[in-house]
Design a protein around this motif. Sequence first.
Motif, PDB file in Angstrom:
ATOM      1  N   SER A 165       0.850  -1.192   0.000  1.00 21.40           N
ATOM      2  CA  SER A 165       0.000   0.000   0.000  1.00 21.40           C
ATOM      3  C   SER A 165       0.887   1.244   0.000  1.00 21.40           C
ATOM      4  O   SER A 165       2.097   1.150   0.256  1.00 21.40           O
ATOM      5  CB  SER A 165      -0.896   0.002   1.237  1.00 21.40           C
ATOM      6  N   MET A 196      -1.899   6.315  -4.616  1.00 23.85           N
ATOM      7  CA  MET A 196      -2.263   5.046  -5.251  1.00 23.85           C
ATOM      8  C   MET A 196      -2.930   5.334  -6.588  1.00 23.85           C
ATOM      9  O   MET A 196      -4.015   5.922  -6.645  1.00 23.85           O
ATOM     10  CB  MET A 196      -3.228   4.283  -4.331  1.00 23.85           C
ATOM     11  N   LYS A 197      -2.271   4.981  -7.676  1.00 25.83           N
ATOM     12  CA  LYS A 197      -2.827   5.202  -9.014  1.00 25.83           C
ATOM     13  C   LYS A 197      -3.890   4.160  -9.327  1.00 25.83           C
ATOM     14  O   LYS A 197      -4.958   4.476  -9.870  1.00 25.83           O
ATOM     15  CB  LYS A 197      -1.702   5.148 -10.045  1.00 25.83           C
ATOM     16  N   SER A 198      -3.597   2.925  -8.988  1.00 21.77           N
ATOM     17  CA  SER A 198      -4.511   1.802  -9.197  1.00 21.77           C
ATOM     18  C   SER A 198      -4.115   0.689  -8.239  1.00 21.77           C
ATOM     19  O   SER A 198      -3.072   0.788  -7.581  1.00 21.77           O
ATOM     20  CB  SER A 198      -4.426   1.306 -10.658  1.00 21.77           C
ATOM     21  N   PRO A 199      -4.923  -0.369  -8.144  1.00 20.86           N
ATOM     22  CA  PRO A 199      -4.551  -1.466  -7.239  1.00 20.86           C
ATOM     23  C   PRO A 199      -3.201  -2.106  -7.578  1.00 20.86           C
ATOM     24  O   PRO A 199      -2.607  -2.790  -6.740  1.00 20.86           O
ATOM     25  CB  PRO A 199      -5.693  -2.480  -7.427  1.00 20.86           C
ATOM     26  N   GLN A 200      -2.719  -1.844  -8.788  1.00 21.73           N
ATOM     27  CA  GLN A 200      -1.451  -2.437  -9.205  1.00 21.73           C
ATOM     28  C   GLN A 200      -0.318  -1.418  -9.341  1.00 21.73           C
ATOM     29  O   GLN A 200       0.791  -1.760  -9.735  1.00 21.73           O
ATOM     30  CB  GLN A 200      -1.606  -3.139 -10.567  1.00 21.73           C
ATOM     31  N   ARG A 248       7.108   5.589 -10.815  1.00 19.11           N
ATOM     32  CA  ARG A 248       6.039   4.608 -10.875  1.00 19.11           C
ATOM     33  C   ARG A 248       6.504   3.322 -10.187  1.00 19.11           C
ATOM     34  O   ARG A 248       7.574   2.794 -10.519  1.00 19.11           O
ATOM     35  CB  ARG A 248       5.663   4.320 -12.330  1.00 19.11           C
TER      36      ARG A 248
END
Length: 279
Positions: free
Chosen positions: A129, A155-159, A196
């Motif tokens: 996280s 958090m951009k996305s869950p991945q 990223r």
Amino acid sequence: MNSIVIYSGCSQGLSSVMALGLRCFRLVHPAFCSSLTALTRPVSEVTLQTVRGRQDDRGQYMAYAAVPVRHFATKKAKAKGKGQSQTRMNLNAALVEDIINLEEVDEEMKSVIETLKDNFNKTVNIRTSPGSLDNITVVTADGKLALNQIGQISMKSPQLILVNMASFPECTAAAIKAIRESGMNLNPEVEGTLIRVPIPKVTREHREMLVKLAKQNTNKAKDSLRKVCANAINKVKKSKDKASEDTIRLIEKQISQMADDTVAELDRHLAVKTKELLG
């Protein structure tokens, strides 16, 4: 006493011998019983015992010294007690406050435990996280700083996690290096001042890597604990003029016992975390 002549095959002679034997046993019997009793008593209870004998129907007193016996542990008893814990110290903190504040030492040791628990919650999780990156240490020209002090983490996305280094662009390279060497199996990519961070898939290899990281963090916590313990004992040794050697020794034993209890607690948290990570 008249002599007794025993003739072979004479029942009268045999009866006389038996009667004599019984009379002798009646004289010896009290002393014999007294000796057996003495052998079973501890040394602290050794006394001079007086027993009453009887001879020719006249009262007669005879003295027998109780035999001192030292009791040694048998091999079976030693084996039974080998696995049992040693007697625990429990010094009253108020009695030694002039030498050292044991409550402060206890708080320092508890702080080590809390730091490890916090570390587990933030950096050793199955799902990475944004908070996992907060306390990654970045070495900069101004010293060591936490990643969340020099970059904006989101958090951009869950991945995918993003770290915006626009406020401290000169620290971008150092931040990338710190993320990669954090031990969380992260492989950051950079686009200008934007870092990223792809979140790794939860594989068996990833779980085992996290367990290894948890063990490393626990060992670091134990190193911190050893420093707390060493500082406390050194402080006690410097106070030899305020207390006797026995008191100093007891305080040192108390501190070591507190450290042992803390190590056991650290190991317990590691075991729980390991079970959680491996599922």
